[in-house]
Scaffold this active site. Structure first.
Site, PDB file in Angstrom:
ATOM      1  N   LYS A  85       0.863  -1.193   0.000  1.00 31.76           N
ATOM      2  CA  LYS A  85       0.000   0.000   0.000  1.00 31.76           C
ATOM      3  C   LYS A  85       0.889   1.228   0.000  1.00 31.76           C
ATOM      4  CE  LYS A  85      -4.485   0.828   0.183  1.00 31.76           C
ATOM      5  NZ  LYS A  85      -5.597  -0.048  -0.211  1.00 31.76           N
TER       6      LYS A  85
HETATM    7  P1  NAD Z   1     -13.014   7.480  -2.771  1.00 31.76           P
HETATM    8  O1  NAD Z   1     -12.023   8.552  -2.573  1.00 31.76           O
HETATM    9  O2  NAD Z   1     -13.500   7.195  -4.138  1.00 31.76           O
HETATM   10  O3  NAD Z   1     -14.295   7.735  -1.828  1.00 31.76           O
HETATM   11  C1  NAD Z   1     -14.222   7.942  -0.447  1.00 31.76           C
HETATM   12  C2  NAD Z   1     -15.572   8.478   0.008  1.00 31.76           C
HETATM   13  O4  NAD Z   1     -15.614   8.549   1.435  1.00 31.76           O
HETATM   14  C3  NAD Z   1     -15.862   9.886  -0.497  1.00 31.76           C
HETATM   15  O5  NAD Z   1     -17.225   9.962  -0.921  1.00 31.76           O
HETATM   16  C4  NAD Z   1     -15.659  10.759   0.751  1.00 31.76           C
HETATM   17  O6  NAD Z   1     -16.414  11.952   0.707  1.00 31.76           O
HETATM   18  C5  NAD Z   1     -16.166   9.804   1.808  1.00 31.76           C
HETATM   19  N1  NAD Z   1     -15.772  10.132   3.180  1.00 31.76           N
HETATM   20  C6  NAD Z   1     -14.580  10.501   3.685  1.00 31.76           C
HETATM   21  N2  NAD Z   1     -14.681  10.733   5.003  1.00 31.76           N
HETATM   22  C7  NAD Z   1     -15.973  10.484   5.354  1.00 31.76           C
HETATM   23  C8  NAD Z   1     -16.715  10.528   6.571  1.00 31.76           C
HETATM   24  N3  NAD Z   1     -16.133  10.865   7.724  1.00 31.76           N
HETATM   25  N4  NAD Z   1     -18.015  10.193   6.552  1.00 31.76           N
HETATM   26  C9  NAD Z   1     -18.630   9.838   5.409  1.00 31.76           C
HETATM   27  N5  NAD Z   1     -17.976   9.786   4.220  1.00 31.76           N
HETATM   28  C10 NAD Z   1     -16.677  10.104   4.204  1.00 31.76           C
HETATM   29  O7  NAD Z   1     -12.374   6.181  -2.115  1.00 31.76           O
HETATM   30  P2  NAD Z   1     -12.746   4.649  -2.394  1.00 31.76           P
HETATM   31  O8  NAD Z   1     -11.805   4.137  -3.403  1.00 31.76           O
HETATM   32  O9  NAD Z   1     -14.195   4.511  -2.546  1.00 31.76           O
HETATM   33  O10 NAD Z   1     -12.286   4.015  -1.001  1.00 31.76           O
HETATM   34  C11 NAD Z   1     -13.149   3.987   0.132  1.00 31.76           C
HETATM   35  C12 NAD Z   1     -12.723   2.848   1.028  1.00 31.76           C
HETATM   36  O11 NAD Z   1     -12.806   1.626   0.276  1.00 31.76           O
HETATM   37  C13 NAD Z   1     -11.282   2.927   1.525  1.00 31.76           C
HETATM   38  O12 NAD Z   1     -11.205   2.337   2.797  1.00 31.76           O
HETATM   39  C14 NAD Z   1     -10.519   2.062   0.543  1.00 31.76           C
HETATM   40  O13 NAD Z   1      -9.314   1.571   1.057  1.00 31.76           O
HETATM   41  C15 NAD Z   1     -11.548   0.966   0.317  1.00 31.76           C
HETATM   42  N6  NAD Z   1     -11.348   0.198  -0.905  1.00 31.76           N
HETATM   43  C16 NAD Z   1     -11.353   0.790  -2.124  1.00 31.76           C
HETATM   44  C17 NAD Z   1     -11.134  -0.002  -3.254  1.00 31.76           C
HETATM   45  C18 NAD Z   1     -11.155   0.583  -4.639  1.00 31.76           C
HETATM   46  O14 NAD Z   1     -11.060  -0.207  -5.600  1.00 31.76           O
HETATM   47  N7  NAD Z   1     -11.299   1.856  -4.825  1.00 31.76           N
HETATM   48  C19 NAD Z   1     -10.919  -1.373  -3.126  1.00 31.76           C
HETATM   49  C20 NAD Z   1     -10.955  -1.945  -1.861  1.00 31.76           C
HETATM   50  C21 NAD Z   1     -11.179  -1.153  -0.753  1.00 31.76           C
END
Ligand code: NAD
Length: 411
Positions: A103
């Site tokens: 990561k």
């Molecule tokens: P992203 O940046 O696309 O979205 C994150 C979202 O969370 C945004 O809408 C943001 O406004 C919101 N957010 C942040 N703080 C917040 C709060 N306190 N309350 C409510 N909403 C809040 O990111 P993503 O890629 O969707 O990642 C989100 C999670 O999913 C992370 O933990 C990431 O590690 C995990 N994840 C993502 C992927 C991927 O393929 N993108 C894969 C596995 C896991």
């Protein structure tokens, strides 16, 4: 806030003890193989030079090259990156994907930066870590605040440094330059398959089950979209600007348009506005935390009223909260299974890049569905047999696979 690295290590300690893991393997797998911290000088649009700090953690390469996203956020720090890299090791192992865990991230505020500044920062970061990444070494992907465009810059920068077109150095790329069909939606698609698998196992209908989603980015948005199409009712959604709730349901397509246009879910009209903390505590069939770590913690866990929590985010539930939820009989489908759709299709993308032979969207979808179902059945079977949580079951399967590789490879 609970330190995610302590959460990850505590989870490991518990699962390692349950597995009866040898001391030397406990010590080995408790720490990352390698971490790198880099200084990233970037010329900002106003002419100033700003020095950002970036990290890359490679937790374990015992089962293959390390793999994991790159995050841009003001709270990025070494402990967070180490935790996320350890969870990636377990996730790849639980899915039986031939990768280890990695990561990376940069401490920055991307929403306050121009696209040009983000591009220069990305290219400089990749040139700093180029010596430790590569298609057979460590393969980044998108995470919070990074997207296919960011991955295109990663691929381009690395290809220039290595002297040849190298799409397999990164996944989550745009389709035009070696991305895979289905990668962008894959995490949400995997959440959807996982929830279907769960209710199929419980022999329960999914029709009109209520869902609340924390975070409306890549993971949250696509989870909402696929679940709504299946007949689930999305009653609540939050993002970093606030939360909205409508017991009759939120129109996901409309909400996506509003969010794309105004950058906030709060501008959606047909819903009540509530606080980001309050939404987590509402009564619902399913709660999907899809934002950041530790959002369900010792403070709010006792007030959670969901029947099922499906972890789209990595590490959204702290150790203490896990225990409180277990006492309340709230089932948790752990991150290392639930959100593994992303890394699974990333693996498919890497395979396609390696072969220079590309699959249709249908082929990707069928392979993902099968992979998720197999992993789910395996985890639920062991959880029921040993009377342990789904998290412990998933971790034990993962730790057993990684330690088998360690024993065979030797020291
Ligand atoms: P992203 O940046 O696309 O979205 C994150 C979202 O969370 C945004 O809408 C943001 O406004 C919101 N957010 C942040 N703080 C917040 C709060 N306190 N309350 C409510 N909403 C809040 O990111 P993503 O890629 O969707 O990642 C989100 C999670 O999913 C992370 O933990 C990431 O590690 C995990 N994840 C993502 C992927 C991927 O393929 N993108 C894969 C596995 C896991």
């Amino acid at each position: 806030m609970d330190n995610p690295w302590e959460v990850a290590q505590n989870q490991f300690d518990e699962a390692a003890k349950l597995s009866g893991l040898e001391d030397w393997l406990c010590s080995l797998l408790r720490e990352p193989e390698r971490v790198m911290t880099v200084s990233i000088p970037v010329r900002m649009d106003n002419g100033d030079v700003h020095i950002f700090t970036g990290y890359r953690s490679q937790h374990s390469s015992l089962r293959g090259p390390t793999k994991g996203g790159i995050r841009y956020h003001h709270n990025v720090n070494l402990d967070e990156v180490k935790a996320l890299s350890m969870w990636m090791t377990w996730k790849c192992a639980v899915m039986n994907i031939p990768f280890g865990g990695g990561k990376g991230g940069i401490k920055c505020s991307p929403k306050k930066m121009s696209s040009g500044e983000i591009e220069r920062m990305t290219r400089k970061y990749i040139s700093e870590i180029a010596c430790i990444i590569g298609p057979t070494k460590d393969i980044p992907a998108p995470d919070v605040n990074t997207d296919p465009q960011t991955m295109a810059w990663v691929m381009d920068t690395y290809s220039r440094i290595s002297g040849g077109y190298t799409p397999g150095v990164v996944t989550g790329k745009p389709l035009e330059i070696g991305g895979s069909e289905g990668r962008n939606q894959a995490t949400g698609r995997g959440i959807y398959f996982t929830i279907l698998n769960y209710f199929k196992h419980k022999k329960q209908s999914v029709d009109k089950k209520n869902v609340i989603i924390q975070g409306f980015g890549n993971a949250g948005k696509y989870s909402a979209m696929f679940l709504e199409k299946e007949g689930f009712i999305i009653t609540g959604v939050s993002d970093s600007t606030g939360a909205i709730y409508n017991s009759k349901g939120i129109d996901v397509e409309k909400l996506i348009k509003v969010k794309n246009k105004t950058k906030s879910v709060m501008n959606y009209k047909d819903a009540e506005k509530i606080s980001v903390n309050e939404i987590l505590e509402l009564k619902t069939d399913i709660l999907i935390p899809a934002a950041l770590e530790s959002s369900i913690n010792s403070v709010n866990a006792c007030r959670i009223k969901a029947n099922l929590i499906c972890e789209a985010a990595n590490g959204p539930i702290t150790k203490e909260a896990d225990r409180i939820l277990e006492d309340k009989n709230i089932v948790v489908i752990p991150d290392i299974l639930a959100n593994a759709g992303g890394v699974s299709v990333s693996y498919f993308e890497w395979v396609q890049n390696t072969q220079s032979f590309y699959w249709t969207a249908e082929e990707v979808d069928v392979r993902l569905r099968n992979l998720m179902e197999k992993a789910f059945n395996n985890i639920i079977c062991i959880a029921e047999e040993k009377n342990i949580s789904l998290r412990m079951s998933a971790l034990m399967i993962a730790i057993n696979r990684v330690s088998a590789a360690a024993r065979l490879r030797g020291v």
